[in-house]
Enzyme design. Sequence first.
Site, PDB file in Angstrom:
ATOM      1  N   ASP A  35       0.822  -1.215   0.000  1.00 29.62           N
ATOM      2  CA  ASP A  35       0.000   0.000   0.000  1.00 29.62           C
ATOM      3  C   ASP A  35       0.852   1.260   0.000  1.00 29.62           C
ATOM      4  O   ASP A  35       2.015   1.237   0.391  1.00 29.62           O
ATOM      5  CB  ASP A  35      -0.860   0.018   1.258  1.00 29.62           C
ATOM      6  N   LYS A  57      -1.676   4.375  -4.571  1.00 29.28           N
ATOM      7  CA  LYS A  57      -1.762   5.423  -5.595  1.00 29.28           C
ATOM      8  C   LYS A  57      -0.416   5.689  -6.258  1.00 29.28           C
ATOM      9  O   LYS A  57      -0.346   6.003  -7.428  1.00 29.28           O
ATOM     10  CB  LYS A  57      -2.283   6.713  -4.977  1.00 29.28           C
ATOM     11  N   MET A 169      -8.109  10.432   8.434  1.00 28.16           N
ATOM     12  CA  MET A 169      -8.663  10.870   7.148  1.00 28.16           C
ATOM     13  C   MET A 169      -9.516  12.126   7.291  1.00 28.16           C
ATOM     14  O   MET A 169     -10.525  12.268   6.605  1.00 28.16           O
ATOM     15  CB  MET A 169      -9.503   9.723   6.516  1.00 28.16           C
TER      16      MET A 169
HETATM   17  N1  SAH Z   1      -4.249   1.398   8.830  1.00 25.82           N
HETATM   18  C1  SAH Z   1      -3.718   2.748   9.024  1.00 25.82           C
HETATM   19  C2  SAH Z   1      -4.737   3.796   8.686  1.00 25.82           C
HETATM   20  C3  SAH Z   1      -5.143   3.825   7.228  1.00 25.82           C
HETATM   21  S1  SAH Z   1      -6.312   5.077   6.852  1.00 25.82           S
HETATM   22  C4  SAH Z   1      -3.221   2.880  10.464  1.00 25.82           C
HETATM   23  O1  SAH Z   1      -3.466   1.979  11.292  1.00 25.82           O
HETATM   24  O2  SAH Z   1      -2.555   3.862  10.779  1.00 25.82           O
HETATM   25  C5  SAH Z   1      -5.282   6.371   6.261  1.00 25.82           C
HETATM   26  C6  SAH Z   1      -5.211   7.489   7.264  1.00 25.82           C
HETATM   27  O3  SAH Z   1      -4.371   7.095   8.342  1.00 25.82           O
HETATM   28  C7  SAH Z   1      -4.597   8.779   6.764  1.00 25.82           C
HETATM   29  O4  SAH Z   1      -5.543   9.560   6.088  1.00 25.82           O
HETATM   30  C8  SAH Z   1      -4.163   9.428   8.053  1.00 25.82           C
HETATM   31  O5  SAH Z   1      -5.254  10.019   8.719  1.00 25.82           O
HETATM   32  C9  SAH Z   1      -3.716   8.225   8.857  1.00 25.82           C
HETATM   33  N2  SAH Z   1      -2.258   7.976   8.774  1.00 25.82           N
HETATM   34  C10 SAH Z   1      -1.641   6.914   8.242  1.00 25.82           C
HETATM   35  N3  SAH Z   1      -0.307   6.985   8.417  1.00 25.82           N
HETATM   36  C11 SAH Z   1      -0.086   8.130   9.098  1.00 25.82           C
HETATM   37  C12 SAH Z   1       1.077   8.759   9.617  1.00 25.82           C
HETATM   38  N4  SAH Z   1       2.299   8.238   9.475  1.00 25.82           N
HETATM   39  N5  SAH Z   1       0.919   9.925  10.307  1.00 25.82           N
HETATM   40  C13 SAH Z   1      -0.292  10.467  10.480  1.00 25.82           C
HETATM   41  N6  SAH Z   1      -1.424   9.922  10.001  1.00 25.82           N
HETATM   42  C14 SAH Z   1      -1.319   8.768   9.325  1.00 25.82           C
END
Ligand code: SAH
Length: 252
Positions: A35, A57, A169
């Site tokens: 991903d 993406k 998000m």
């Molecule tokens: N499975 C992931 C979340 C996926 S949804 C998890 O557990 O973290 C995608 C969202 O996760 C993004 O829009 C953002 O809000 C958050 N996100 C993912 N990685 C991030 C990071 N390193 N720092 C801050 N927000 C993050």
Amino acid sequence: MNGKVWLVGAGPGDAELLTLKALRVIQACDVWLVDDLVGRDILEFARPGTRIVEVGKRGGCKSTPQDFILRLMARYARQGRQVARLKGGDPFIFGRGGEEWAWLAERGIEVEAVGGITAAFAAGTDLGLPLTHRGVARGVALVTAHTMDGSRPDWQGLAAANLTVVCYMGMSNVDVLADELMAAGFAPELPVAVVHRAGCADQRHIVSSLHTLAADVASSGLASPAVIVLGEVVRHACVVNTPATAARWQVA
Ligand code: SAH
């Protein structure tokens, strides 16, 4: 030999935040479906000969349709391959891990999951921000502001719940989000931290309050991926390093 799919949480984006188990599992897999939010330095841990398919993406087209990813996983597993489905953070926190597991299991494909550090927890750690600080928050709610059907969490319920709320998000409509939260009873003065690329070397954050959030996000230029941490615990953050907000913000 039967193949198997591993739903692997790769953590928030930095290879160091991969668990030892995740590393062991992905190195034992022949195929990686990767991903967007997975740290690129993690790809360097692939054994020679590993087939790496970027399904986010950045992989090429706008976004690989979920259907295609599911069928790809199934196809490789049926060929007897060990398939690692690498996801940012934890596979079961807004990561579609549950849907993928169910879809594969219905087709008789063996699945196992390996947890990862989710963005909310990486953000707390980075800022020295105790998400469940004793006497301040009774717990933490992980919510998303972005759903396919446009529905919202029960903001009023959350406003009354004395929980830290971490919003995933939420950056594309942060102004709408702040208005909705205030209308639901969250105090305009409630402290808020926005943490971009939590857990990564290029992490950036701001500390604001609900009523100044939209303006502060706009002037900081912070964008996705970021989590929005709302709650009194933000006052207890030990690391607040944004000069623009430091002058205005007094940590209690
Ligand atoms: N499975 C992931 C979340 C996926 S949804 C998890 O557990 O973290 C995608 C969202 O996760 C993004 O829009 C953002 O809000 C958050 N996100 C993912 N990685 C991030 C990071 N390193 N720092 C801050 N927000 C993050």
